[in-house]
Structures are given as C-alpha cells and as structure tokens.
Design an enzyme around this catalytic site. Sequence first.
Site, PDB file in Angstrom:
ATOM      1  N   LEU A  53      -0.250  -6.056  11.674  1.00 58.65           N
ATOM      2  CA  LEU A  53       1.068  -6.646  11.468  1.00 58.65           C
ATOM      3  C   LEU A  53       1.870  -5.720  10.563  1.00 58.65           C
ATOM      4  O   LEU A  53       1.302  -4.981   9.761  1.00 58.65           O
ATOM      5  CB  LEU A  53       0.950  -8.028  10.798  1.00 58.65           C
ATOM      6  N   ASP A  54       3.194  -5.786  10.654  1.00 55.98           N
ATOM      7  CA  ASP A  54       4.033  -5.040   9.721  1.00 55.98           C
ATOM      8  C   ASP A  54       3.749  -5.507   8.295  1.00 55.98           C
ATOM      9  O   ASP A  54       3.359  -6.666   8.065  1.00 55.98           O
ATOM     10  CB  ASP A  54       5.511  -5.272  10.026  1.00 55.98           C
ATOM     11  N   ARG A  55       3.986  -4.638   7.343  1.00 57.68           N
ATOM     12  CA  ARG A  55       3.721  -4.957   5.931  1.00 57.68           C
ATOM     13  C   ARG A  55       4.391  -6.262   5.500  1.00 57.68           C
ATOM     14  O   ARG A  55       3.780  -7.094   4.816  1.00 57.68           O
ATOM     15  CB  ARG A  55       4.220  -3.818   5.038  1.00 57.68           C
ATOM     16  N   ARG A 154      11.535  -7.574  15.595  1.00 56.34           N
ATOM     17  CA  ARG A 154      12.642  -7.270  14.693  1.00 56.34           C
ATOM     18  C   ARG A 154      13.755  -6.516  15.414  1.00 56.34           C
ATOM     19  O   ARG A 154      14.943  -6.828  15.255  1.00 56.34           O
ATOM     20  CB  ARG A 154      12.116  -6.479  13.494  1.00 56.34           C
TER      21      ARG A 154
END
Length: 206
Positions: A53-55, A154
Amino acid sequence: MDPRWIIHRDARLVVLDKPSGLLAVPGRGPHLQDCLAARVRAAIPPALVVHRLDRDTSGIMLMALDAAAQRDLGRQFERRAVAKAYRCVVHGAPAADAGLVDLPIGRDPGRPPRHRIDHAGGRVAQTRWRVLERRAGTALLEVAPLTGRSHQIRVHLATLGHPILGDPLYADGDAAAPRLLLHATGLEVAHPDDGRTVAWRSPCPF
C-alpha cells in the site's frame, strides 16, 4: 510491531492493518528503512511481502509465511483474481452515483514520485467507484481497483476532478486534511492451502 495490527494469522499468511504514514516496504536510503514489512519480520521472521500500500494509505495488507504461499498469492494479484475494497473521502461530490474509470497510468517523469494519465505509454488501469454518502463539499466513496497500478485510485479520482482529501501529491489546498483519507477496507483471496475463498475487513477510521 504493534500486535493490534494483526487481523488474522495462520500457518501460511498474516493479515495486517497498516497505519497511515508508515511505508509498506523499505524505500531508498537509510532513512526509509522503517516500514511495516520490517516490523512484521522482526516479530514474525518468515513473513514475506506479497503486495503493498502507499505510505499514507491505511488498511489491509497481506504477507505470506512461506515462499510457496508468497508465489501463490502473488500470482493471484498478477491475474487480478483478488477482490480489493477501499473507502475514501473526496473533494466535491460526483454528479453520478457510480462509475468506472478506465484510463492508462504511467510515471510522471517531470514530477516524481507522481503518476499521471498516459495514453501513449501508460499501463491499463481500471477503477470502479460508487458514492456511499454525500456530505457538505465532500463525498464518501467505496472504490474497487480492478488493476493494481501505483497511485491508481488517487490519480483516477483526481482526474475526475475529485481528489482524495489530504493527498499531498494530487490535491490542492481546498482538499486539505490531517492525513490521506484513503483506507483499504476489504481483501478477498483464495487461501494458498486449499483454494477456499477467504476475506477480511478493516473498519474505515474516518
């Protein structure tokens, strides 16, 4: 590792609830080595990364506990045989109640680490979304990425004109929030033991 992050553990895999702000895997450089994968391996040494997952995205992340399970689960992600569900809060409210974004995504070479819609060289990317709740100037969406491109949700929602609140890369000051309001709420896979369908949920924290 905080033991409260463990949603499920058995002999083949462990399911975690990643907090926002923590890298999923190590980044480049010594200052980016602290991550969920490293913390899990310190407590559960056999743990192997399957996906990420993204940070700034929170929620469900899966790790395998042996190489065969890692290969099996990895193939499921590659073949798009995994069902993923997210919730997010976006700036503004879409006119429609649901939709599908089908736009290719590639790296933005002039503004790393950003990605962008790239019709010439981008990779196929598809994201389903539906409105769960319309609020004052925002909307709560349920999102299902059908592909797994970096920053996919996003980029796609920002392209629709509805960036996710708190997104430091794709939103402006009108969409400010204390954190990125994107959470991985659900994951469904075939268990590497016997192929039975297993699913987990993580309550949305916003």
